[in-house]
Design a protein around this motif. Structure first.
Motif, short mmCIF file in Angstrom:
data_model
loop_
_atom_site.label_atom_id
_atom_site.label_comp_id
_atom_site.label_asym_id
_atom_site.label_seq_id
_atom_site.Cartn_x
_atom_site.Cartn_y
_atom_site.Cartn_z
N THR A 44 0.82 -1.21 0.00
CA THR A 44 0.00 0.00 0.00
C THR A 44 0.85 1.26 0.00
N THR A 49 -0.48 2.42 -5.49
CA THR A 49 -0.81 3.56 -6.35
C THR A 49 -0.31 3.31 -7.77
N TYR A 52 -2.65 0.89 -9.48
CA TYR A 52 -3.90 1.53 -9.89
C TYR A 52 -3.71 2.43 -11.12
N THR A 53 -2.59 3.17 -11.17
CA THR A 53 -2.40 4.13 -12.28
C THR A 53 -1.82 3.47 -13.52
N ALA A 60 -4.45 9.46 -11.38
CA ALA A 60 -3.67 9.57 -10.14
C ALA A 60 -4.39 10.39 -9.09
N VAL A 63 -7.27 8.34 -7.54
CA VAL A 63 -6.72 7.35 -6.61
C VAL A 63 -6.32 8.02 -5.29
N GLY A 64 -5.67 9.17 -5.40
CA GLY A 64 -5.25 9.88 -4.20
C GLY A 64 -6.43 10.29 -3.34
N THR A 268 7.35 5.39 -2.34
CA THR A 268 6.24 5.45 -3.29
C THR A 268 6.66 6.18 -4.56
N THR A 396 0.04 10.03 -0.05
CA THR A 396 -0.35 9.48 -1.35
C THR A 396 -1.32 10.40 -2.08
N GLY A 400 -0.71 12.15 -5.63
CA GLY A 400 -1.64 11.94 -6.73
C GLY A 400 -2.14 13.26 -7.30
#
Length: 466
Positions: A44, A49, A52-53, A60, A63-64, A268, A396, A400
Motif C-alpha cells: 500500500t 498507487t 492503480y495508475t 492519479a 486514486v489519491g 512510493t 499518497t 496523486g
C-alpha cells in the motif's frame, strides 16, 4: 510477590512477573509478525498507487482522493481497535487474541486489493474504496494495533520493550527491503499484468496467515490483573481524554507522520523516479535496497546505542541530521553514486527513528498514567497505526494530486516535463522540510529525563494497590 530472574550468576528480584524483561525468544517471535503484516504495508505504501495508475489506468488524482477519504475511516478505526484491545481480557491476554482473530482477514486482504473487476471508472473506484477499507480500516487495523500494543502487555520493563520494538523494526526493514526488491520481478515471473499481481498477493496472503499462528503461539502477556481490571472499566471517552492530555503522545505522533511522509516521498515516488527519470521501473527495487541497507545499519546499531544509555531524543536528533545530509547530497546530484549515498544516509536515519518511535509511544503510556491516573495502553499505542495510515494516506493523496495537476498519465509512453519535474522535486527536495520538522519536534521532547521518576512513582502506586 517478588519474582526472581533465573540466572545462576546474577539473580535479580522483581516486584511482579510483569516487571521482568521480555525473554529474547519472545522478542524474536514478536518481531516475526513482520513477515505477516509488512508486505501488505509495503504494497500500500510503495506499489498500490502504481498498480492503480499504470496497470489499471486509473487517474492519479482520483486514486489519491479515494485513499485520502479512506484514511478518515482508517484513523478512527485505530482508536476503536485500541479501545477494543484494552477491554479484552482472556487467558491468552489482551492483544494476542486479536492477532489470531484477524489472521484470516489479513490473508484475504492481500488478494482483494488486486482483484479489481473490469468495467468503467466508477465501478473500479467503488471497488477500490471498499477493498482498501476492508484491508486497511478493518483487517490491518486490528492486527497492527494488537501488534503495537503487545509489548506493553508483555512487560512493564521499559528497556526490554524498547528492545522488542527495535528488533521488530530490524525485521521490518529486512522484509521491506527484500519484498520491495523482488516484488515487481515476482509479478513479472507470474505472468505480469493484473493476474501477476493477484497471484503474488495470494502467495503472501497465505504466508501471512501461517506467520500469525506462529506469533500467537510463541508469545505471552504478563501484565498484572490489577492493570487489566482498571482497563476493563475504562470508558472509551475517558481513554481519549487521557490521550489528549498527553503532550508526548502528540510529539511522537508528529514524528511518526514525518517518518511515513519520508517513506512516501522516497519509496512510493521512488517507483515513478525509477521509471521516468532512470528509465527502468525495475530499478525501483534497487532504490529501495540502497535506502534499506542504510536503514539496516541504523536499526542494527540501536541495541548497542540503547545499552550505552544514549537517550532516545539524542538518537532521533542525530538521525534527523543524518537524513538532512542525505538530502543535501541528492540536491547536489541525484544520480549514480551520489544517489546511492543519499538514499543510504536517509535510510540510516530512518532506521534509527523507525526503531525508536514505538518504544517512545510505550514510554508515553507510562507518562499518561502518571499525569492522569489512567493507563490506556492500546489506545495510546494506536498512535503508531494512526500515524502510519494518516501519513501514507495524506502523502499518497498529495502526490496523486500533484502528479495529476502536472499532467501525469499512467498509460502514456512519455510524460510531460512538468510531471517529471514534480516527481524529481518530491523525491529530492521535499524531504528537507520533513527532516527539519523532526528536529523542531525533538526540541520539545524531554521524557527520557523524566522517565525514571515516573517509573518509581508507578511502581509505588502498584505496590499500594496490592
Amino acid at each position: 510477590m517478588l519474582t526472581r530472574k533465573s540466572s545462576p550468576q546474577n539473580e535479580i528480584l522483581y516486584a511482579s512477573p510483569a516487571d521482568r524483561p521480555i525473554p529474547m525468544r519472545q522478542q524474536l517471535a514478536y518481531a516475526f509478525n513482520e513477515f505477516a503484516s509488512n508486505p501488505i504495508y509495503t504494497i500500500t505504501l510503495s506499489f498500490l498507487t502504481f498498480f492503480y495508475t499504470d496497470v489499471l489506468g486509473m487517474d492519479a488524482a482520483l486514486v489519491g482522493v479515494i485513499i485520502l477519504a479512506s484514511k478518515i475511516f482508517d484513523g478512527i478505526s485505530d482508536l476503536w481497535a485500541g479501545n477494543l484491545i484494552d477491554h479484552t481480557h482472556t487467558k491468552a491476554g489482551s492483544a494476542r487474541p486479536w492477532v489470531l482473530r484477524s489472521a484470516v482477514l489479513m490473508a484475504l486482504s492481500y488478494v482483494l486489493l488486486f482483484t479489481v473487476p473490469g468495467g468503467g471508472t466508477a465501478g473500479k473506484a467503488i471497488y477500490i474504496f471498499v477493498s482498501y477499507n476492508f484491508a486497511m480500516t478493518v483487517a490491518f487495523t486490528i492486527y497492527n494495533c494488537a501488534i503495537n500494543a503487545m509489548p506493553v502487555y508483555m512487560s512493564n520493563h521499559s528497556a526490554s520493550r524498547a528492545s522488542a520494538y527495535s528488533i521488530r523494526m530490524i525485521f521490518a526493514g529486512v522484509v521491506q527491503m527484500v519484498f520491495s526488491m523482488f516484488c515487481l520481478n515476482i509479478v513479472d515471473a507470474l505472468g505480469g499484468g493484473q493476474r501477476g499481481w493477484v497471484l503474488m498477493a495470494a502467495i503472501f496472503g497465505t504466508l501471512s496467515f501461517f506467520v500469525s499462528l506462529v506469533v500467537y503461539a510463541c508469545t505471552r502477556e504478563t501484565v498484572s490483573e490489577v492493570q487489566k481490571q482498571e482497563e476493563e472499566k475504562l470508558p472509551f471517552k475517558t481513554a481519549i481524554r487521557s490521550v489528549l492530555q498527553n503532550k508526548y503522545w502528540f510529539l511522537v505522533f508528529g514524528m511518526i507522520l514525518i517518518i511515513v511522509f519520508h517513506q512516501v516521498a522516497t519509496l512510493t515516488v521512488g517507483v515513478y523516479y525509477a521509471k521516468y527519470i532512470l528509465f527502468d521501473e525495475l530499478l525501483a527495487g534497487s532504490l529501495v535496497t540502497y535506502h534499506h541497507v542504510g536503514a539496516g545499519i541504523g536499526m542494527l546499531s540501536m541495541p548497542f546505542i540503547l545499552k550505552k544509555n544514549v537517550s532516545k531524543k539524542t538518537a532521533v536528533v542525530c538521525a534527523a541530521w543524518c537524513m538532512l545530509a542525505g538530502s543535501a547530497v541528492a540536491i547536489f546530484r541525484s544520480s549514480g553514486i551520489f544517489l546511492i549515498l543519499s538514499l543510504a544516509l536517509r535510510g540510516c536515519g530512518f532506521g534509527v527513528v523507525n526503531s525508536l518511535y514505538y518504544g517512545m509511544l510505550a514510554d508515553s503510556v507510562d507518562y499518561g498514567e502518571w499525569k492522569t491516573g489512567i493507563r490506556a495502553a492500546a489506545v495510546t499505542t494506536s498512535a503508531g497505526s494512526v500515524g502510519q495510515k494518516l501519513g501514507s494516506g495524506v502523502g499518497t493523496a498529495l502526490i496523486g494530486l500533484a502528479l495529476s495537476a502536472a499532467g501525469y498519465n499512467g498509460l502514456a509512453a512519455v510524460q510531460p516535463q512538468a510531471a517529471v519535474g514534480a516527481i524529481r522535486f518530491i523525491f529530492v527536495v521535499f524531504p528537507v522540510v520533513l527532516y527539519a520538522g523532526l528536529l523542531v519536534l525533538m526540541h520539545f521532547y524531554d521524557l527520557d529525563a523524566k522517565l525514571p521518576e515516573i517509573k518509581s512513582f508507578l511502581a509505588k502506586k502498584a505496590e499500594v494497590k496490592k
